[in-house]
Design an enzyme around this catalytic site. Structure first.
Site, PDB file in Angstrom:
ATOM      1  N   CYS A 103       0.828  -1.204   0.000  1.00 65.23           N
ATOM      2  CA  CYS A 103       0.000   0.000   0.000  1.00 65.23           C
ATOM      3  C   CYS A 103       0.871   1.267   0.000  1.00 65.23           C
ATOM      4  CB  CYS A 103      -0.957  -0.041   1.184  1.00 65.23           C
ATOM      5  SG  CYS A 103      -2.323   1.112   1.103  1.00 65.23           S
ATOM      6  N   HIS A 104       0.901   1.995   1.114  1.00 68.29           N
ATOM      7  CA  HIS A 104       1.731   3.192   1.233  1.00 68.29           C
ATOM      8  C   HIS A 104       3.143   2.875   1.732  1.00 68.29           C
ATOM      9  CE1 HIS A 104      -2.199   5.157   0.974  1.00 68.29           C
ATOM     10  NE2 HIS A 104      -1.557   6.259   0.659  1.00 68.29           N
TER      11      HIS A 104
END
Length: 174
Positions: A103-104
């Protein structure tokens, strides 16, 4: 079995920590939690997971770990303002040790200036940041680059992410 450093702080994406942790531990690996400061608890942004932080970044050495895990959510962005955390992450990339980011999570690797020329994926909102950092972005559920870097986009990709991180560690004999 591998000893895996996990860089995590408040506002991590709950499932992006708990699911890979479970997959790794099921295969006999040890997941060690690290934040800017140790001996505290952090909470996931969904409020479902509470994680005890075992070590502060000043108390660990990258050489004591076989791999690095960076869960997503807001945690990677909150961690990357600390030069010690960035240097810790960069050392795994430089040493070609396994790095798992979902994800991030790759935001920390952007700040470490460690992804130029690498194949990668991540959450759609950081695509331009990844490309500006010189990475080759692929909109796929999981990307394995140079048998070292495993990245995924969202919690929906956890099945593929977990499969590939376990496979990579096995392939490396860890």
């Amino acid at each position: 079995m591998a000893r895996i450093a996990t860089l995590i702080t408040d506002m991590f994406e709950d499932m992006e920590f708990t699911s890979p942790k479970e997959a790794l531990e099921t295969h006999g690996h040890t997941v060690v939690t690290i934040d800017k400061e140790g001996s505290k608890a952090v909470r996931g942004k969904q409020g479902e997971a509470r994680v005890e932080i075992e070590y502060g970044i000043s108390d660990v050495n990258p050489e004591d770990f076989d791999a690095l895990f960076i869960p997503g959510g807001f945690s990677p962005d909150l961690l990357r303002d600390d030069d010690r955390v960035v240097a810790f992450a960069k050392s795994f990339m430089n040493a070609m040790k396994p790095v798992f980011a979902i994800c991030h999570g790759p935001q920390l690797l952007i700040t470490a200036r460690a992804i130029e020329g690498r194949d990668i994926t991540g959450y759609k909102s950081i695509r331009v940041d990844l490309e500006n950092a010189g990475a080759k972005f692929h909109d796929q559920e999981v990307v394995v680059c140079q048998k070292q870097l495993v990245t995924s986009r969202t919690p929906q990709d956890l099945h593929a992410f977990n499969r590939e991180i376990v496979n990579l560690l096995e392939e490396k004999g860890l």
